[in-house]
Design a protein around this motif. Structure first.
Motif, PDB file in Angstrom:
ATOM      1  N   SER A 156      -1.173  -9.058   8.696  1.00  0.00           N
ATOM      2  CA  SER A 156      -0.229  -8.024   9.140  1.00  0.00           C
ATOM      3  C   SER A 156       1.159  -8.232   8.543  1.00  0.00           C
ATOM      4  CB  SER A 156      -0.141  -8.029  10.668  1.00  0.00           C
ATOM      5  OG  SER A 156       0.276  -9.307  11.146  1.00  0.00           O
ATOM      6  N   THR A 157       1.448  -9.447   8.083  1.00  0.00           N
ATOM      7  CA  THR A 157       2.752  -9.744   7.495  1.00  0.00           C
ATOM      8  C   THR A 157       2.857  -9.285   6.040  1.00  0.00           C
ATOM      9  OG1 THR A 157       1.915 -11.954   6.962  1.00  0.00           O
ATOM     10  CG2 THR A 157       3.208 -11.718   8.987  1.00  0.00           C
ATOM     11  N   CYS A 158       1.748  -8.817   5.469  1.00  0.00           N
ATOM     12  CA  CYS A 158       1.732  -8.386   4.072  1.00  0.00           C
ATOM     13  C   CYS A 158       2.073  -6.898   3.985  1.00  0.00           C
ATOM     14  CB  CYS A 158       0.357  -8.646   3.449  1.00  0.00           C
ATOM     15  SG  CYS A 158       0.214  -8.120   1.727  1.00  0.00           S
ATOM     16  N   ASN A 159       3.059  -6.564   3.174  1.00  0.00           N
ATOM     17  CA  ASN A 159       3.469  -5.170   2.985  1.00  0.00           C
ATOM     18  C   ASN A 159       2.647  -4.557   1.855  1.00  0.00           C
ATOM     19  OD1 ASN A 159       4.825  -2.750   2.989  1.00  0.00           O
ATOM     20  ND2 ASN A 159       6.637  -3.525   1.939  1.00  0.00           N
ATOM     21  N   VAL A 160       1.767  -3.610   2.180  1.00  0.00           N
ATOM     22  CA  VAL A 160       0.902  -2.967   1.188  1.00  0.00           C
ATOM     23  C   VAL A 160       1.521  -1.636   0.774  1.00  0.00           C
ATOM     24  CG1 VAL A 160      -1.389  -2.035   0.701  1.00  0.00           C
ATOM     25  CG2 VAL A 160      -1.142  -4.062   2.166  1.00  0.00           C
ATOM     26  N   ALA A 161       1.685  -1.449  -0.533  1.00  0.00           N
ATOM     27  CA  ALA A 161       2.295  -0.226  -1.050  1.00  0.00           C
ATOM     28  C   ALA A 161       1.430   0.335  -2.173  1.00  0.00           C
ATOM     29  CB  ALA A 161       3.702  -0.497  -1.562  1.00  0.00           C
ATOM     30  N   VAL A 162       1.372   1.667  -2.252  1.00  0.00           N
ATOM     31  CA  VAL A 162       0.656   2.320  -3.356  1.00  0.00           C
ATOM     32  C   VAL A 162       1.503   2.169  -4.618  1.00  0.00           C
ATOM     33  CG1 VAL A 162      -0.228   4.494  -4.257  1.00  0.00           C
ATOM     34  CG2 VAL A 162      -0.475   3.960  -1.833  1.00  0.00           C
ATOM     35  N   PHE A 163       0.877   1.654  -5.660  1.00  0.00           N
ATOM     36  CA  PHE A 163       1.587   1.371  -6.915  1.00  0.00           C
ATOM     37  C   PHE A 163       0.706   1.822  -8.070  1.00  0.00           C
ATOM     38  CE2 PHE A 163       3.003  -1.321 -10.422  1.00  0.00           C
ATOM     39  CZ  PHE A 163       4.374  -1.267 -10.302  1.00  0.00           C
ATOM     40  N   PRO A 164       0.798   3.083  -8.468  1.00  0.00           N
ATOM     41  CA  PRO A 164      -0.067   3.589  -9.539  1.00  0.00           C
ATOM     42  C   PRO A 164       0.295   2.968 -10.879  1.00  0.00           C
ATOM     43  CG  PRO A 164       1.574   5.220  -8.937  1.00  0.00           C
ATOM     44  CD  PRO A 164       1.710   4.108  -7.948  1.00  0.00           C
ATOM     45  N   TYR A 165      -0.638   3.041 -11.806  1.00  0.00           N
ATOM     46  CA  TYR A 165      -0.380   2.538 -13.147  1.00  0.00           C
ATOM     47  C   TYR A 165       0.843   3.224 -13.736  1.00  0.00           C
ATOM     48  CZ  TYR A 165      -4.908   0.227 -13.311  1.00  0.00           C
ATOM     49  OH  TYR A 165      -5.970  -0.591 -13.062  1.00  0.00           O
TER      50      TYR A 165
END
Length: 220
Positions: A156-165
């Protein structure tokens, strides 16, 4: 801020991204390419105009651990982006990040989907165990589906973000000003796997065929 991207294949889009980040004040971006035996795997999209002069490329015959530690020691990255989860360098990068007090995170596509539910569950357990050990601060997920998966698998401490090529489309913008002959032809070159959005592409071109008949053609 010094950023280090650790990967195996020499990836043009990361070199483009490095150039863009370098243009920002206060940032430096370098890539460490670990496995030259995989050079030919990406040969079809490598381009000669990209210079590796600023980046780190492991010489043939050198041991990965000692070479990568030298990279960390000389560059002293403040942020480390690991371009893989289950590769050999992905086992070293988080340990070296901890040693050099770097902020550690991942960049990855979604994992290939296993044929059986049993294998999918095993993969989920393996990934969760890895993330529990490495404790990434962030995860740059290539696409919405990848982000949904890694939000479930990372702590839960990991910040997941969409990062396209990342890709510099300036040349495409310039060519778009020219007259384009119809029909416009699209070619997809890649593996027929779910993460490459084959079904979504097929649905999109079926819609184009209905809305703009005769203006587009495509091939896989």
């Amino acid at each position: 801020m010094r950023i280090l991207f650790v990967s195996n294949i020499i990836s043009p889009f990361w070199l483009e991204l490095a150039e863009a980040v370098e243009a920002m004040e206060g940032f430096a971006f370098r890539a460490a390419f670990c496995d030259l035996s995989l050079r030919d795997r990406g040969k079809h999209w490598q381009r000669s105009e990209f210079s590796l002069e600023k980046h780190f490329v492991r010489p043939r015959g050198t041991k990965l651990h000692s070479w990568l530690e030298q990279v960390f020691d000389s560059y002293k990255p403040q942020v480390v982006i690991c371009g893989g989860v289950r590769t050999n360098f992905a086992q070293l990068a988080p340990k070296l990040s901890s040693k050099y007090e770097s902020i550690f995170g991942y960049f990855s596509e979604q994992p290939n989907k296993s044929a059986s539910i049993f294998k999918q569950n095993i993969k989920k357990i393996i990934y969760r165990k890895i993330f529990s050990s490495t404790r990434p601060k962030f995860f740059l997920a290539a696409g919405d589906r990848a982000a949904d998966i890694y939000r479930q698998w990372t702590p839960s401490t990991c910040n997941v973000a969409v990062f396209p090529y990342y890709q510099n489309l300036s040349k495409a913008y310039n060519s778009a000003k020219k007259k384009i002959d119809l029909p416009i032809r699209f070619l997809f070159s890649g593996r027929l796997i779910p993460r490459n959005s084959i079904r979504e592409m097929a649905a999109a071109f079926e819609q184009l065929a209905t809305e703009r008949p005769g203006q587009f053609s495509w091939c896989i």
